[in-house]
Design a protein around this motif. Sequence first.
Motif, PDB file in Angstrom:
ATOM      1  N   ILE A   1       0.356  -1.273   0.147  1.00 60.84           N
ATOM      2  CA  ILE A   1       0.216   0.302  -0.608  1.00 60.84           C
ATOM      3  C   ILE A   1       0.775   1.539   0.154  1.00 60.84           C
ATOM      4  CG2 ILE A   1      -1.885   0.864   1.179  1.00 60.84           C
ATOM      5  CD1 ILE A   1      -2.661  -1.676   1.966  1.00 60.84           C
TER       6      ILE A   1
ATOM      7  N   GLU B   1      -6.349   0.951  -2.176  1.00 62.32           N
ATOM      8  CA  GLU B   1      -6.029  -0.027  -2.177  1.00 62.32           C
ATOM      9  C   GLU B   1      -7.867  -0.550  -2.077  1.00 62.32           C
ATOM     10  OE1 GLU B   1      -3.506  -1.725  -3.969  1.00 62.32           O
ATOM     11  OE2 GLU B   1      -3.414   0.322  -4.765  1.00 62.32           O
TER      12      GLU B   1
ATOM     13  N   LYS C   1      -9.763  -0.791  -4.648  1.00 61.80           N
ATOM     14  CA  LYS C   1      -9.611  -1.492  -5.443  1.00 61.80           C
ATOM     15  C   LYS C   1     -10.137  -2.977  -5.334  1.00 61.80           C
ATOM     16  CE  LYS C   1      -5.063   0.901  -7.664  1.00 61.80           C
ATOM     17  NZ  LYS C   1      -3.901   1.304  -7.427  1.00 61.80           N
TER      18      LYS C   1
END
Length: 555
Positions: free
Chosen positions: A459, A533, A536
């Motif tokens: 990340i 993230e 996603k």
Amino acid sequence: MGRKAKHVLLTGGLVSGLGKGSVLAGIGRSLQDRGIVVNVIKIDPYLNEDAGGMSPAEHGEVFVLEGGEEVDQDFGVYERELELILSGKNNITTGKMWKRIREKERRGDYGGRTVQYFPDFVNEIEEWLSSVSQTTMTRKGIQPADVCLIELGGGLSSYEIDIYLEAFGRLRSKYGKENFLHIHLDVLVDVLGQFKTLPIQDSINRLKRKQLTPDLLLYRHKNEINSGAKVKLSETCMVENLFDIPFLENKEQLCGFLSKSGVVECISEQLKLELKSEKGLVAEWKRLHRLAPEPGKVVRIGIVAKYNINHDAYLSLTKAICDCARSLRYSVEITIIDAEQLEEGLEAAIAKLLIADGILVAGGFGVRGVNGKIMACKHAREKRIPYLGICLGMQVVVIEAARNLLGLYDATSTEFDPETANKIILKTENSKENQGGGSMCLGAKKSEILLEDSLAKKIYKNSFVIERHRHRYEMNVEYAEALKEKGVVVTMVDEKTRMPSFVEVRGHPFMVGTQSHPEFTSSIFTPSPIYCEFLKAALENKKCKTSMGLNTTNE
């Protein structure tokens, strides 16, 4: 002696909630676009020393600054939209003012004379403004400020605001019109299709009684305004510069509208500012806000929370999700899931949880709703749904794992049960008994990533991470090894205290908890990597469900 920053004061009408913060941020952004360096001061007239002890359900979000100061949510607007780094000095409260005056009186600074509203309170305001307004802080460093924007919070009908109006009336007279400009923001009331100007007239008259006749009047409305209302406002309020500022759908539209409204030119003319050609800052801001979602990139995010009465309680959090979604060209649907309703097994809350592509458990204080958050965490772990825990949301990951993976069914935080045998979450070392916000871990803290093959490393792509914190409890490291054996791993620790600041569940597509609040530093210009993230992972989860024919439920 060098030049001094000029002052722009923004007041609101008889009631609060007019969007003063958004309007002032839009003006500030437009000034920056013309080469003007701005600073911001927000005045909150309440007697509280800061916003730290205020309930989010009543007051909205408590925003945390880099230095650890707890302030009103408008500071999040200013830092995000103006790209500033503000401090507690940028926030004046009546509680702070009285504390300063009281300390001076105890030290004998007043020489034994009677301490009064006038001149002492007024002098204190002027001294504060003079010391703070001259410079501004950005990621690039400290710069001399050309203009200090001052928001006077609350409505004019509030008794506690009078002393500030009196003070600014006197300061305006002292500084002169070329150094002090007053903008008043108010709302045109629409009654059965007719605009009523009396509330604005009343607020202007209140200001005039304090020698604060506005230089600019900005009036807001939702419906199209007729020319008769404009003429009446001009005649009755006797304000030379009137600007029509409608309520728009979002801040991007508002900033764009303000940049073309003539407000900046009017400010510049009175304050004798040297405006430069547009630098494209507003245009870039508008471009980023207008990024269109790519086809098929739509995700549902369920936020499991407890402060659901006030939609501003999670303002920075929802803003971070939306800004990160824009940067990814996603469309995001945010649903607030009441943690208490999950505890009670209400079908409506459970249904919201089941259709979420990603689950975010937000922070909070107190035991109310915590079992609902633990239920949501268990559901995310077992069903392999992307999960992001913020602050208490990280502690929930640890509690849920201790109960359901280690079999420690009484495991909990000492915040909820001080006598529990398995104290999985403990009070921080710096917390003091029976004290409020000042006893917490607050502000920007540096953490070290421990494992190269961790989600934390993926990340943040760095060995060290700086995020802002606001917590009084943290994970008990005595349980770290046992949890690691079950796949719940500490992958980041505070650089100084070595206490856990990030956990993740191995073997899960995306299940992480951070003790920090990354939303406080996320913006449309610098979207938070952890929120990106998470989104996603949520999209990947949705694609997986769709391929399995489970596009409406996670079962």
